[in-house]
Design a protein around this motif. Structure first.
Motif, short mmCIF file in Angstrom:
data_model
loop_
_atom_site.label_atom_id
_atom_site.label_comp_id
_atom_site.label_asym_id
_atom_site.label_seq_id
_atom_site.Cartn_x
_atom_site.Cartn_y
_atom_site.Cartn_z
N SER A 72 46.38 32.44 109.60
CA SER A 72 47.40 32.02 108.63
C SER A 72 48.66 31.49 109.30
O SER A 72 49.07 31.99 110.36
CB SER A 72 47.82 33.22 107.77
OG SER A 72 46.77 33.67 106.96
N LEU A 73 49.30 30.52 108.65
CA LEU A 73 50.63 30.08 109.09
C LEU A 73 51.63 31.20 108.84
O LEU A 73 51.47 31.99 107.91
CB LEU A 73 51.07 28.85 108.28
CG LEU A 73 50.27 27.57 108.49
CD1 LEU A 73 50.74 26.51 107.50
CD2 LEU A 73 50.42 27.07 109.92
N ALA A 74 52.68 31.23 109.65
CA ALA A 74 53.71 32.27 109.49
C ALA A 74 54.56 31.98 108.26
O ALA A 74 54.72 30.83 107.84
CB ALA A 74 54.57 32.32 110.73
N TYR A 75 55.11 33.04 107.69
CA TYR A 75 56.01 32.92 106.54
C TYR A 75 57.44 33.08 107.03
O TYR A 75 57.73 34.00 107.79
CB TYR A 75 55.66 34.01 105.53
CG TYR A 75 56.74 34.34 104.52
CD1 TYR A 75 57.01 33.47 103.46
CD2 TYR A 75 57.48 35.52 104.63
CE1 TYR A 75 58.00 33.80 102.54
CE2 TYR A 75 58.46 35.84 103.70
CZ TYR A 75 58.72 34.97 102.65
OH TYR A 75 59.68 35.29 101.74
N PRO A 77 61.13 33.90 105.74
CA PRO A 77 61.84 34.36 104.54
C PRO A 77 63.01 33.45 104.15
O PRO A 77 63.47 33.49 103.00
CB PRO A 77 62.35 35.76 104.91
CG PRO A 77 61.84 36.05 106.27
CD PRO A 77 61.11 34.87 106.83
N TRP A 79 62.88 30.24 103.89
CA TRP A 79 62.35 28.92 103.58
C TRP A 79 63.13 28.20 102.49
O TRP A 79 63.32 26.99 102.55
CB TRP A 79 60.87 29.00 103.21
CG TRP A 79 60.59 29.63 101.87
CD1 TRP A 79 60.42 30.95 101.61
CD2 TRP A 79 60.48 28.95 100.62
NE1 TRP A 79 60.20 31.14 100.27
CE2 TRP A 79 60.22 29.93 99.64
CE3 TRP A 79 60.56 27.61 100.24
CZ2 TRP A 79 60.07 29.61 98.28
CZ3 TRP A 79 60.39 27.28 98.89
CH2 TRP A 79 60.15 28.27 97.94
N GLN A 80 63.64 28.96 101.49
CA GLN A 80 64.35 28.29 100.38
C GLN A 80 65.64 27.64 100.86
O GLN A 80 65.96 26.52 100.48
CB GLN A 80 64.62 29.28 99.25
CG GLN A 80 63.42 29.42 98.32
CD GLN A 80 63.49 30.62 97.40
OE1 GLN A 80 63.75 31.73 97.87
NE2 GLN A 80 63.25 30.42 96.14
N PHE A 83 64.83 24.52 102.82
CA PHE A 83 64.46 23.39 101.96
C PHE A 83 65.64 22.94 101.10
O PHE A 83 65.54 21.96 100.37
CB PHE A 83 63.32 23.80 101.01
CG PHE A 83 61.94 23.67 101.60
CD1 PHE A 83 61.73 23.03 102.82
CD2 PHE A 83 60.84 24.15 100.92
CE1 PHE A 83 60.45 22.90 103.36
CE2 PHE A 83 59.55 24.04 101.44
CZ PHE A 83 59.36 23.42 102.65
N GLY A 84 66.74 23.68 101.14
CA GLY A 84 67.87 23.37 100.27
C GLY A 84 67.58 23.65 98.81
O GLY A 84 68.14 23.02 97.92
N LEU A 85 66.68 24.59 98.57
CA LEU A 85 66.38 24.97 97.17
C LEU A 85 67.11 26.26 96.87
O LEU A 85 66.70 27.33 97.30
CB LEU A 85 64.87 25.17 96.98
CG LEU A 85 63.98 23.95 97.15
CD1 LEU A 85 62.51 24.38 97.13
CD2 LEU A 85 64.24 22.94 96.06
N ARG A 87 68.42 29.38 94.65
CA ARG A 87 67.94 30.13 93.48
C ARG A 87 68.83 29.79 92.30
O ARG A 87 70.05 29.86 92.40
CB ARG A 87 68.02 31.63 93.75
CG ARG A 87 66.99 32.01 94.77
CD ARG A 87 66.82 33.49 94.82
NE ARG A 87 65.78 33.75 95.83
CZ ARG A 87 65.44 34.94 96.23
NH1 ARG A 87 66.04 36.00 95.72
NH2 ARG A 87 64.50 35.11 97.12
N ARG A 88 68.19 29.45 91.21
CA ARG A 88 68.99 28.94 90.08
C ARG A 88 69.14 29.92 88.95
O ARG A 88 69.97 29.75 88.09
CB ARG A 88 68.36 27.64 89.59
CG ARG A 88 68.40 26.53 90.61
CD ARG A 88 67.62 25.34 90.17
NE ARG A 88 66.24 25.68 89.87
CZ ARG A 88 65.37 24.84 89.35
NH1 ARG A 88 65.75 23.64 89.03
NH2 ARG A 88 64.13 25.20 89.11
N PHE A 89 68.30 30.97 88.93
CA PHE A 89 68.38 31.87 87.78
C PHE A 89 68.45 33.32 88.25
O PHE A 89 67.91 33.65 89.28
CB PHE A 89 67.17 31.68 86.86
CG PHE A 89 67.09 30.29 86.33
CD1 PHE A 89 67.93 29.88 85.31
CD2 PHE A 89 66.24 29.37 86.89
CE1 PHE A 89 67.88 28.58 84.83
CE2 PHE A 89 66.18 28.06 86.42
CZ PHE A 89 67.01 27.66 85.39
N ALA B 143 44.71 28.27 106.03
CA ALA B 143 45.89 28.67 106.81
C ALA B 143 47.17 28.68 105.98
O ALA B 143 48.11 29.41 106.28
CB ALA B 143 46.06 27.72 108.00
N GLY B 158 62.57 34.96 91.85
CA GLY B 158 63.90 34.37 91.77
C GLY B 158 64.27 33.91 90.37
O GLY B 158 65.43 33.61 90.09
#
Ligand SMILES: [Zn+2]
Lengths: 89, 272
Positions: A72-75, A77, A79-80, A83-85, A87-89, B143, B158
């Motif tokens: 698996s690709l690594a996660y 935390p 990431w948001q 990405f410039g995203l 949290r909106r709510f 992956a 969220g």
């Protein structure tokens, strides 16, 4: 849920386990005997395969989950934010 | 013969012979999420025609085999790279939400975990929150699955307006199932050759995590897949000596319990 004994499981799965180990052995032989290319670079998939095989011999965590994580690709935390995203709510 | 529901199968890509074989195997109901056709559609009208097919024609086709047909609408993650088109499709979805066979929004999700896919996922969630629909979520393959599942769970968490038990996280495997169940969601295990789960591994997960909030599907589509995958799971569970009650809960009662959260869903087994 019904509990099964170890010998029940072995009785059901032994031949399949044998067959899959053999398949794996043959696939690795196939790789080993294939021609080396002139510009052969290290392929990260080989390391995953080695790590995956090693995970089969340890039992400190469920093996299926370990193998899944190895492939698996690594996660990340953050990431948001990356990405410039927001949290909106 | 065990009755079962296939909660995730793309019947528009299957033949009527498949409907017949599924009926013979005990299939009472299918739910069909909107997905990628194998090629990108040229515009919003292509989606409108697809949604008409899902909400109208496909149900007629299934009915002649005694199988009830329900559906989910969205623009899938693969085409979500085109944000402009995605917004047009999301704006058009409410036209179909009064249709009695629509269960909610799906299968939304991620494919290769990009920013655009995430943006479109969030905009689908916004539609869900405004319309109070159920959600069916596609998690990525191979992956990308672990990373994508974590990202999806982050986005749902969220948005405080989304109720966890109104969301099903589909295509879970050994490394993602606990994440989704712990977040309060339903989960779907997909029995699909090569890239997903086998009947044996699905049975292992049921033995490990129990029969609550868990479903099994074939995700049968236009690729190499098996529309009779759920009966394969039933066969494996029987072989292991599990009770009829436990098996029926996973393959029949659970999908019904999940679908009954949709205000339009009024199907009952007596009609079958
Ligand atoms: Zn699907």
């Amino acid at each position: 849920m019904r509990e099964r004994s170890k010998s029940d499981v072995l009785q059901t799965d032994f031949l399949e386990i044998r067959q899959r180990i053999l398949d794996l052995a043959a696939m690795l032989d196939r790789y080993d005997t294939a021609l080396e290319e002139a510009d052969q670079k290290p392929d990260p998939r080989l390391a995953q395969i080695r790590e995956g095989i090693a995970a089969l011999s340890t039992s400190d965590r469920p093996r299926a989950e370990s193998v899944q994580r190895i492939f698996s690709l690594a996660y990340d935390p953050d990431w948001q934010e990356n990405f410039g995203l927001k949290r909106r709510f | 013969m065990a009755r079962y529901i296939d909660p995730h199968i793309h019947m528009v890509s299957r033949t009527t012979d498949d409907y017949k074989r599924m009926a013979l195997a005990g299939c009472a109901l299918v739910s069909e999420p909107a997905f990628w056709a194998g090629f990108d559609r040229s515009g919003v009208e292509g989606f409108r025609d697809y949604f008409r097919q899902l909400t109208d024609f496909e149900g007629k086709r299934s009915r002649s085999y005694g199988i009830a047909h329900y559906t989910w609408l969205c623009i899938n993650a693969k085409e979500a790279e085109n944000i402009e088109l995605s917004r047009e499709v999301i704006a058009m979805i409410p036209e179909f939400l009064e249709s009695s066979t629509v269960l909610g929004i799906g299968e939304i999700g991620l494919n290769i975990n990009t920013k655009n896919e995430s943006t479109v996922f969030l905009e689908h969630l916004d539609l869900v929150a405004k319309t109070d629909e159920l959600v069916l979520v596609h998690t990525p393959h191979l992956a990308d699955k672990y990373q994508g599942t974590r990202m999806i769970l982050d986005m749902i968490k969220g948005d405080q307006r989304i109720t966890p038990h109104r969301v099903c996280i589909d295509h879970v495997e050994e490394h993602t199932i606990a994440l989704a169940l712990d977040a309060g969601h339903w989960v779907g295990m997909t029995l699909y050759p090569i890239t997903k789960c086998t009947p044996q591994r699905a049975a292992d997960m049921v033995e490990k995590y129990g029969t609550d909030r868990i479903m099994v599907n074939s995700a049968g589509d236009w690729g190499h897949s098996d529309p009779l995958a759920v009966p394969e799971f039933i066969f494996e569970m029987k072989k292991r000596g599990h009770s009829e009650l436990d098996i029926q809960k996973v393959v029949f009662e659970n999908p019904l319990t999940f679908f009954r959260q949709c205000k339009r869903f009024d199907w009952s087994p007596i009609q079958a």
